[in-house]
Motif scaffolding. Structure first.
Motif, PDB file in Angstrom:
ATOM      1  N   ALA A  93       0.869  -1.188   0.000  1.00  0.00           N
ATOM      2  CA  ALA A  93       0.000   0.000   0.000  1.00  0.00           C
ATOM      3  C   ALA A  93       0.901   1.232   0.000  1.00  0.00           C
ATOM      4  N   THR A  94       0.642   2.158  -0.902  1.00  0.00           N
ATOM      5  CA  THR A  94       1.482   3.345  -1.024  1.00  0.00           C
ATOM      6  C   THR A  94       0.779   4.617  -0.541  1.00  0.00           C
ATOM      7  N   THR A  95      -0.532   4.528  -0.249  1.00  0.00           N
ATOM      8  CA  THR A  95      -1.286   5.678   0.245  1.00  0.00           C
ATOM      9  C   THR A  95      -2.157   5.259   1.426  1.00  0.00           C
ATOM     10  N   GLN A  96      -2.603   6.225   2.192  1.00  0.00           N
ATOM     11  CA  GLN A  96      -3.424   5.924   3.365  1.00  0.00           C
ATOM     12  C   GLN A  96      -4.727   5.224   2.999  1.00  0.00           C
ATOM     13  N   ASP A  97      -5.335   5.644   1.886  1.00  0.00           N
ATOM     14  CA  ASP A  97      -6.621   5.043   1.524  1.00  0.00           C
ATOM     15  C   ASP A  97      -6.483   3.615   1.033  1.00  0.00           C
ATOM     16  N   GLU A  98      -5.253   3.166   0.774  1.00  0.00           N
ATOM     17  CA  GLU A  98      -5.042   1.774   0.375  1.00  0.00           C
ATOM     18  C   GLU A  98      -4.881   0.837   1.571  1.00  0.00           C
ATOM     19  N   LEU A  99      -4.640   1.396   2.747  1.00  0.00           N
ATOM     20  CA  LEU A  99      -4.389   0.545   3.916  1.00  0.00           C
ATOM     21  C   LEU A  99      -5.581  -0.345   4.279  1.00  0.00           C
ATOM     22  N   PRO A 100      -6.826   0.181   4.266  1.00  0.00           N
ATOM     23  CA  PRO A 100      -7.958  -0.721   4.529  1.00  0.00           C
ATOM     24  C   PRO A 100      -8.103  -1.800   3.461  1.00  0.00           C
ATOM     25  N   LEU A 101      -7.785  -1.458   2.223  1.00  0.00           N
ATOM     26  CA  LEU A 101      -7.859  -2.447   1.139  1.00  0.00           C
ATOM     27  C   LEU A 101      -6.808  -3.528   1.328  1.00  0.00           C
ATOM     28  N   LEU A 102      -5.637  -3.130   1.804  1.00  0.00           N
ATOM     29  CA  LEU A 102      -4.579  -4.101   2.092  1.00  0.00           C
ATOM     30  C   LEU A 102      -5.013  -5.037   3.215  1.00  0.00           C
ATOM     31  N   GLU A 103      -5.660  -4.481   4.227  1.00  0.00           N
ATOM     32  CA  GLU A 103      -6.161  -5.295   5.336  1.00  0.00           C
ATOM     33  C   GLU A 103      -7.196  -6.299   4.841  1.00  0.00           C
ATOM     34  N   ASN A 104      -8.087  -5.855   3.961  1.00  0.00           N
ATOM     35  CA  ASN A 104      -9.099  -6.760   3.396  1.00  0.00           C
ATOM     36  C   ASN A 104      -8.441  -7.885   2.600  1.00  0.00           C
ATOM     37  N   LEU A 105      -7.382  -7.535   1.870  1.00  0.00           N
ATOM     38  CA  LEU A 105      -6.677  -8.538   1.069  1.00  0.00           C
ATOM     39  C   LEU A 105      -5.977  -9.546   1.979  1.00  0.00           C
ATOM     40  N   TYR A 106      -5.419  -9.070   3.071  1.00  0.00           N
ATOM     41  CA  TYR A 106      -4.783  -9.968   4.048  1.00  0.00           C
ATOM     42  C   TYR A 106      -5.808 -10.964   4.601  1.00  0.00           C
ATOM     43  N   LYS A 107      -6.996 -10.449   4.957  1.00  0.00           N
ATOM     44  CA  LYS A 107      -8.050 -11.319   5.483  1.00  0.00           C
ATOM     45  C   LYS A 107      -8.498 -12.335   4.434  1.00  0.00           C
ATOM     46  N   ARG A 108      -8.569 -11.895   3.179  1.00  0.00           N
ATOM     47  CA  ARG A 108      -8.944 -12.826   2.115  1.00  0.00           C
ATOM     48  C   ARG A 108      -7.895 -13.918   1.956  1.00  0.00           C
ATOM     49  N   GLY A 109      -6.642 -13.540   2.091  1.00  0.00           N
ATOM     50  CA  GLY A 109      -5.586 -14.543   2.034  1.00  0.00           C
ATOM     51  C   GLY A 109      -5.748 -15.604   3.110  1.00  0.00           C
ATOM     52  N   LEU A 110      -6.093 -15.170   4.314  1.00  0.00           N
ATOM     53  CA  LEU A 110      -6.333 -16.116   5.399  1.00  0.00           C
ATOM     54  C   LEU A 110      -7.543 -16.998   5.099  1.00  0.00           C
ATOM     55  N   GLU A 111      -8.616 -16.387   4.551  1.00  0.00           N
ATOM     56  CA  GLU A 111      -9.807 -17.153   4.197  1.00  0.00           C
ATOM     57  C   GLU A 111      -9.497 -18.206   3.146  1.00  0.00           C
ATOM     58  N   ASN A 112      -8.520 -17.903   2.283  1.00  0.00           N
ATOM     59  CA  ASN A 112      -8.131 -18.852   1.239  1.00  0.00           C
ATOM     60  C   ASN A 112      -7.011 -19.785   1.688  1.00  0.00           C
ATOM     61  N   ASN A 113      -6.798 -19.833   3.010  1.00  0.00           N
ATOM     62  CA  ASN A 113      -5.841 -20.775   3.618  1.00  0.00           C
ATOM     63  C   ASN A 113      -4.407 -20.552   3.161  1.00  0.00           C
ATOM     64  N   LEU A 114      -4.034 -19.280   2.996  1.00  0.00           N
ATOM     65  CA  LEU A 114      -2.677 -18.945   2.586  1.00  0.00           C
ATOM     66  C   LEU A 114      -1.861 -18.475   3.786  1.00  0.00           C
ATOM     67  N   ASN A 115      -0.584 -18.736   3.729  1.00  0.00           N
ATOM     68  CA  ASN A 115       0.330 -18.328   4.790  1.00  0.00           C
ATOM     69  C   ASN A 115       0.819 -16.906   4.524  1.00  0.00           C
ATOM     70  N   VAL A 116      -0.093 -15.942   4.653  1.00  0.00           N
ATOM     71  CA  VAL A 116       0.253 -14.549   4.380  1.00  0.00           C
ATOM     72  C   VAL A 116       0.686 -13.851   5.671  1.00  0.00           C
ATOM     73  N   THR A 117       1.552 -12.857   5.515  1.00  0.00           N
ATOM     74  CA  THR A 117       2.099 -12.152   6.671  1.00  0.00           C
ATOM     75  C   THR A 117       2.009 -10.651   6.451  1.00  0.00           C
ATOM     76  N   LYS A 118       1.573  -9.919   7.480  1.00  0.00           N
ATOM     77  CA  LYS A 118       1.581  -8.459   7.403  1.00  0.00           C
ATOM     78  C   LYS A 118       3.013  -7.949   7.557  1.00  0.00           C
ATOM     79  N   LEU A 119       3.322  -6.880   6.827  1.00  0.00           N
ATOM     80  CA  LEU A 119       4.657  -6.293   6.869  1.00  0.00           C
ATOM     81  C   LEU A 119       4.570  -4.796   7.115  1.00  0.00           C
TER      82      LEU A 119
END
Length: 395
Positions: A93-119
């Motif tokens: 995410a390169t802007t503040q308004d992208e941060l919630p979208l990044l969070e949603n994508l992280y949650k989707r990764g977990l829902e899809n059983n992926l080993n995703v990590t926040k950075l």
């Protein structure tokens, strides 16, 4: 008579032929391809990414088959000594308004059983030192490969099992019979008990030849890429993606290290005036008229007018394209990138203006039509082939 014929020698068609050959080794299999080589169109022009499945709606075919397909593809490459690498990628995410979208994508990764990590931004820079961002996600299972090499191995395995492969053979007509179909081509006729249409950019037309209306039309979107000059390849270690706009059906301009060491940047996505047109100047009157008179296109354009204009501007302005790259890597300069190949995405569009979001598989009489198989179809190809074969009975 053949037990099964596959129309289309891209990665999905060849994977399906391979799956049939493996499950039914005594069956007579035919694969028809109108071009002079395998993987000639979408497969041979894609970015070579082994996708993880993070973007796709949980429970969808794309999500399920890309997740299992990622494992299958890596295992296949290991088994057959095909050059590949599970290098992982970062989505930032390169802007503040992208941060919630990044969070949603992280949650989707977990829902899809992926080993995703926040950075954090600092942790992203430990992986990709030249990236400027506010935060990111690490997706470790993403990889890279040359899918043309994969296709050649698929074809080889079909032949080993006794399958017939026919290049330079274009299907012109399909005649349904009591026992299957007769496929009339520019190189003779072939009789088959069952037909699988994996014709990609021509899949909706092949379906109609077989008497099936897919209720959607293939619209070609050309994806244009630049390539980093060799002395600037160090700016990208592996794969760097932006947070995609959830309202727009494409992933945005990103950086991809290819298996040969080159680094591609792109793509933008612009409407093509020819289904198999890889240059801005490519034009086919039949394709153009079919696209421009399709009501679904105008409804789509009304929804994504602003984004579409930006994609067109980026197509014709290198400076604007480079600005998109600088959002991720600020030190990129215009002289650091040179034009490289383009690809064409076969995207099914419904009459109401909605893009078909998932793989579209339509059953016909003694036939099956794969009428929407864009990315991540290459990643999922082995699993798509298995899924198709599971629905077919061969006597």
């Amino acid at each position: 008579m053949y037990d099964l014929a596959v129309i289309g020698g891209g990665i999905v068609g060849l994977a399906t032929g391979m799956a049939i050959a493996q499950k039914h080794p005594n069956s007579r299999i035919l694969v028809l391809e109108k071009e002079s080589s395998w993987a000639y169109h979408q497969t041979g022009h894609n970015s070579g990414v082994i996708h993880s499945g993070i973007y796709y709606k949980p429970g969808s075919l794309k999500a399920k088959l890309s997740h299992s397909g990622n494992l299958s593809m890596v295992n296949f490459c290991q088994q057959h000594d095909i050059a590949h690498e599970v290098c992982g990628k970062v989505i930032v995410a390169t802007t503040q308004d992208e941060l919630p979208l990044l969070e949603n994508l992280y949650k989707r990764g977990l829902e899809n059983n992926l080993n995703v990590t926040k950075l954090s931004a600092e942790e992203v820079q430990e992986i990709e030192p030249h990236v400027s961002c506010l935060a990111g996600i690490k997706v470790p299972t993403t990889g890279i490969v040359d899918y043309r090499e994969v296709c050649l191995k698929y074809a080889e395995l079909i032949q080993i099992q006794g399958g017939d492969l026919r290049l330079n053979t274009k299907v012109l007509k399909i005649i349904n019979t009591n026992t299957g179909q007769i496929l009339e081509t520019d190189r003779g006729s072939y009789e088959t008990k069952f037909t699988i249409n994996c014709a990609g950019l021509q899949s909706d037309r092949i379906a109609k030849l077989g008497g099936v209306n897919p209720q959607a039309k293939i619209i070609p979107f050309r994806g244009e890429y630049y390539e980093l000059t060799p002395e600037k390849r160090h700016l990208v270690k592996n794969l760097i993606y932006p947070v995609p706009n959830p309202e727009f059906p494409f992933l945005g301009v990103h950086f991809t290290r290819m298996i040969d060491g080159s680094v591609h940047a792109g793509p933008n996505a612009v409407l093509g005036w020819r289904r198999e047109g890889y240059k801005k100047t490519d034009f086919d009157l039949k394709d153009f008229l079919e696209i421009i008179t399709y009501p679904g296109l105008w409804k789509l354009a009304a929804k994504y007018y602003d984004e579409g204009i930006q994609e067109i501007i980026r197509s014709f302005s290198k400076a604007v394209f480079v600005q998109s790259l600088q959002r991720l890597i600020p030190e990129i300069r215009s002289e650091d990138v040179i034009p490289t190949h383009a690809g064409v995405r076969a995207q099914a569009l419904m009459n109401d203006g909605f893009l078909v979001d998932d793989f579209l598989i339509i059953k016909g009489e003694n036939a099956m039509h794969i009428c929407n198989a864009p990315s991540p179809a290459a990643t999922a190809s082995i699993e798509i082939g298995k899924a198709i074969v599971a629905e077919i009975e061969i006597s």
